[in-house]
Motif scaffolding. Structure first.
Motif, PDB file in Angstrom:
ATOM      1  N   VAL A   1       4.787   7.134  -1.165  1.00 29.31           N
ATOM      2  CA  VAL A   1       3.587   7.296  -1.983  1.00 29.31           C
ATOM      3  C   VAL A   1       2.650   6.153  -1.646  1.00 29.31           C
ATOM      4  N   ARG A   2       1.384   6.360  -1.877  1.00 25.01           N
ATOM      5  CA  ARG A   2       0.350   5.394  -1.531  1.00 25.01           C
ATOM      6  C   ARG A   2      -0.383   4.957  -2.800  1.00 25.01           C
ATOM      7  N   VAL A   3      -0.765   3.692  -2.825  1.00 23.15           N
ATOM      8  CA  VAL A   3      -1.534   3.158  -3.939  1.00 23.15           C
ATOM      9  C   VAL A   3      -2.986   3.621  -3.801  1.00 23.15           C
ATOM     10  N   THR A   4      -3.640   3.831  -4.927  1.00 24.83           N
ATOM     11  CA  THR A   4      -5.079   4.053  -4.952  1.00 24.83           C
ATOM     12  C   THR A   4      -5.687   2.926  -5.763  1.00 24.83           C
ATOM     13  N   ALA A   5      -6.941   2.629  -5.513  1.00 28.84           N
ATOM     14  CA  ALA A   5      -7.577   1.521  -6.216  1.00 28.84           C
ATOM     15  C   ALA A   5      -8.989   1.907  -6.599  1.00 28.84           C
ATOM     16  N   ARG A   6      -9.461   1.281  -7.686  1.00 26.53           N
ATOM     17  CA  ARG A   6     -10.805   1.558  -8.162  1.00 26.53           C
ATOM     18  C   ARG A   6     -11.343   0.343  -8.888  1.00 26.53           C
TER      19      ARG A   6
ATOM     20  N   TYR B   1       0.806  -1.217   0.000  1.00 26.56           N
ATOM     21  CA  TYR B   1       0.000   0.000   0.000  1.00 26.56           C
ATOM     22  C   TYR B   1       0.841   1.270   0.000  1.00 26.56           C
ATOM     23  N   VAL B   2       2.120   1.159   0.312  1.00 23.87           N
ATOM     24  CA  VAL B   2       3.016   2.307   0.228  1.00 23.87           C
ATOM     25  C   VAL B   2       4.307   1.885  -0.469  1.00 23.87           C
TER      26      VAL B   2
END
Length: 180
Positions: free
Chosen positions: A121-126, A112-113
């Motif tokens: 930085v951080r992951v984003t998800a969709r 996640y980082v």
């Protein structure tokens, strides 16, 4: 050149975890709204830490009275629980219970980082309309950073943006009642 990395999964265990996390966020939203109302906090004035999901404090206009249990933090410009008082400690306990879940932090097979030269930085998800969950990094990362390629596959940015555009259009059409 775009520094971005995107992975996609259709693995049912990951999708199930994502749906569970989305339900947790919906449940949190209900608890958060009720908790803020019970404390007399204007929901639009709450400031949360984007990394941890914890509530940092509440916006405050200098000169307005400071409610019992709160203190004004000049550095942050926010009202924060006054931890030296019993009322402030109770407030802090309530606010700690209102921490926002971070679904992308719990994705199986995806860190996640990521530490870059510029910092974390951080992951984003969709979840997209094509039934796949996409994990987007604002930088280049490789599988050696903990990505499980038995679950996730790298995606060309052109594919990702096409899927995102289609999902945005479908969402917009749904909001407009199917009319363009």
């Amino acid at each position: 050149m775009i520094d971005q990395t995107v992975y996609r999964t259709r693995d049912e265990s990951v999708l199930s975890a994502w749906r569970d996390a989305e339900r947790q966020v919906a449940d949190w939203r209900t608890r958060f709204d009720a908790g803020c109302v019970s404390l007399g906090i204007d929901l639009t004035q709450v400031i949360a830490n984007t990394w941890s999901g914890r509530i940092k404090g509440v916006r405050h206009t200098v000169g307005d009275p400071i409610p019992d249990g709160w203190r004004y933090d000049k550095r942050e410009g926010l009202l924060m629980p006054a931890l030296r008082t019993p009322a402030g400690r109770r407030l802090a306990m309530v606010l700690d219970g209102l921490k926002r879940p971070m679904p992308a932090d719990e994705l199986p097979g995806m860190p996640y980082v990521h530490l870059t030269e510029g910092g974390l930085v951080r992951v984003t998800a969709r979840l997209m309309g094509d039934g796949a969950l996409y994990a987007e990094w604002p930088c280049r990362i490789s599988e050696s950073h903990g990505v499980d390629l038995t679950i996730w596959e790298p995606v060309k940015l052109s594919e990702y943006y096409a899927a995102r555009e289609a999902a945005d259009e479908a969402e917009q059409a749904g909001q407009n009642g199917g009319q363009s």
